[in-house]
Enzyme design. Sequence first.
Site, PDB file in Angstrom:
ATOM      1  N   THR A  46      -4.896  11.416 -12.270  1.00 43.49           N
ATOM      2  CA  THR A  46      -6.099  11.870 -12.955  1.00 43.49           C
ATOM      3  C   THR A  46      -5.769  12.375 -14.351  1.00 43.49           C
ATOM      4  O   THR A  46      -6.646  12.795 -15.070  1.00 43.49           O
ATOM      5  CB  THR A  46      -6.782  13.008 -12.164  1.00 43.49           C
ATOM      6  OG1 THR A  46      -5.817  14.043 -11.916  1.00 43.49           O
ATOM      7  CG2 THR A  46      -7.290  12.481 -10.846  1.00 43.49           C
ATOM      8  N   ASN A  90       2.712  16.283 -11.224  1.00 49.38           N
ATOM      9  CA  ASN A  90       2.705  15.206 -10.240  1.00 49.38           C
ATOM     10  C   ASN A  90       1.607  15.335  -9.207  1.00 49.38           C
ATOM     11  O   ASN A  90       1.249  14.370  -8.548  1.00 49.38           O
ATOM     12  CB  ASN A  90       4.073  15.102  -9.584  1.00 49.38           C
ATOM     13  CG  ASN A  90       5.067  14.446 -10.510  1.00 49.38           C
ATOM     14  OD1 ASN A  90       5.042  13.229 -10.681  1.00 49.38           O
ATOM     15  ND2 ASN A  90       5.913  15.227 -11.148  1.00 49.38           N
ATOM     16  N   THR A 123      12.513   5.870 -12.855  1.00 43.28           N
ATOM     17  CA  THR A 123      11.374   5.332 -13.587  1.00 43.28           C
ATOM     18  C   THR A 123      11.704   5.440 -15.054  1.00 43.28           C
ATOM     19  O   THR A 123      11.298   6.334 -15.757  1.00 43.28           O
ATOM     20  CB  THR A 123      10.053   6.025 -13.255  1.00 43.28           C
ATOM     21  OG1 THR A 123       9.008   5.265 -13.841  1.00 43.28           O
ATOM     22  CG2 THR A 123       9.951   7.412 -13.725  1.00 43.28           C
ATOM     23  N   THR A 154       5.297   7.607 -20.791  1.00 42.49           N
ATOM     24  CA  THR A 154       4.274   7.943 -19.796  1.00 42.49           C
ATOM     25  C   THR A 154       4.073   9.457 -19.825  1.00 42.49           C
ATOM     26  O   THR A 154       3.384   9.974 -20.681  1.00 42.49           O
ATOM     27  CB  THR A 154       4.647   7.421 -18.386  1.00 42.49           C
ATOM     28  OG1 THR A 154       5.987   7.831 -18.075  1.00 42.49           O
ATOM     29  CG2 THR A 154       4.552   5.919 -18.331  1.00 42.49           C
ATOM     30  N   LYS A 178      12.532   5.593 -22.302  1.00 44.47           N
ATOM     31  CA  LYS A 178      11.492   6.462 -21.772  1.00 44.47           C
ATOM     32  C   LYS A 178      11.886   6.869 -20.368  1.00 44.47           C
ATOM     33  O   LYS A 178      12.608   6.174 -19.654  1.00 44.47           O
ATOM     34  CB  LYS A 178      10.130   5.781 -21.776  1.00 44.47           C
ATOM     35  CG  LYS A 178       9.941   4.571 -20.865  1.00 44.47           C
ATOM     36  CD  LYS A 178       9.671   4.796 -19.396  1.00 44.47           C
ATOM     37  CE  LYS A 178       8.558   5.772 -19.153  1.00 44.47           C
ATOM     38  NZ  LYS A 178       8.304   5.946 -17.664  1.00 44.47           N
ATOM     39  N   GLU A 228      10.051  16.048 -16.178  1.00 49.78           N
ATOM     40  CA  GLU A 228       8.714  16.625 -16.046  1.00 49.78           C
ATOM     41  C   GLU A 228       8.796  18.105 -15.699  1.00 49.78           C
ATOM     42  O   GLU A 228       9.373  18.488 -14.678  1.00 49.78           O
ATOM     43  CB  GLU A 228       7.933  15.863 -14.977  1.00 49.78           C
ATOM     44  CG  GLU A 228       7.540  14.469 -15.431  1.00 49.78           C
ATOM     45  CD  GLU A 228       6.920  13.638 -14.340  1.00 49.78           C
ATOM     46  OE1 GLU A 228       6.299  12.623 -14.673  1.00 49.78           O
ATOM     47  OE2 GLU A 228       7.068  13.992 -13.154  1.00 49.78           O
TER      48      GLU A 228
END
Length: 407
Positions: free
Chosen positions: A407, A402, A194, A157, A183, A280
Amino acid sequence: MGDQQEHFHIIKNGNIATAKGFQAGGLHCGLRKKKIDLGWVYSEVPAQAAGVYTTNSFQAAPLKVTQESIAKENQLQAVIVNSAIANACTGEQGLQDAYDMRKLFAETMGVEEHLAAVASTGLIGELLPMEKLQKGISQVNDQEHLGAEKFETAILTTDTKEKGIAIELEIDGETVTIGGAAKGSGMIHPNMATMLGFVTTDANISSNHLTDTLKAITNKSFNMITVDGDTSTNDMVLVLANGQAENKELTPDHKDWETFYEGLKFVCEYLAKEIARDGEGATRLVEVNVEGAFTDESATGIAKSIISSNLVKTAIHGADANWGRIITAIGYSGESLDPDKVSIYLGDILVVENGVPHPFDEEAAKEHLLEDEVKILAKLGDANGRATAWGCDLSYEYVRINASYRT
């Protein structure tokens, strides 16, 4: 890797399809604009299976279907995974879509329906576009889509890189391989995040022993990582063992059991650390070691408290040797300890000794905090409890990613 290398070695360019009898692949079916978004793993024969799953109360539909598949005979032969859409919080329609996804995939691969598992990751609350998935699944046997690297890409992702590994070890004089892919980048926190993890091995081992082993190892690997403190709805780790190495069945009484256990643990730890490293917006991998706690469980609670602290994580991002934040995280962990026996190291630099500041070179500490891998050691006394947790720094980039995830 130290003495672990005595028991096994890492296979150069090894992956989830390196073990005998396994294949993997991936393709673009239109869930994403351009990126590969549908991946699968297949075993030539039914494999003993084990799984661990998120503790989030909102378990996504694919997890329910996969658990049902494994419960029937404790076996799996094929796993299908989509990215982009999580199929979580999607009600009865989402559950039916997960069943349909399993049915379509099983028929295409020529396996019984209960031998297929499904997994999804991505945006919560959206239904799967089943026409696109159906078209994609119809192409999984095309040679052009085969390749473990395609599977590794398909499951991502917000990850910035693929995560895969394979190792080789010897059991009963036979070569046994363990491979894996994972992942995970955001919404990562101890007790499954996640995160999707898939491990394959050609070892001969029953699902009962495989399940017990996976649970024990998960508590020391995937459940010891954090990026941002959020636990997701879709996380699972699956292990498939197809027995194609033809070793004698592995049990805890087998002379080579420890070799297999350490090998599986290494693969899971490697994948967990790669997830933490790829958090991230992360710029550093952070490893927290706790020693001298009253119990291993207490050490685990303290390690998780430190690695989960946003104040610790932001201090590391700013290369600020603010040990007070570490002390604070230890103190609010809820674990029993003697504050007068706590010592803290940044790398090999002692900054707190027996609960009070120890003079240290600020520049040397800053240099360590600027390294790609930052290590924090908390010594709590003379007891035997110990644990290790992994995470990353918390950056401005994390907020940017985040703030605009949809979008």
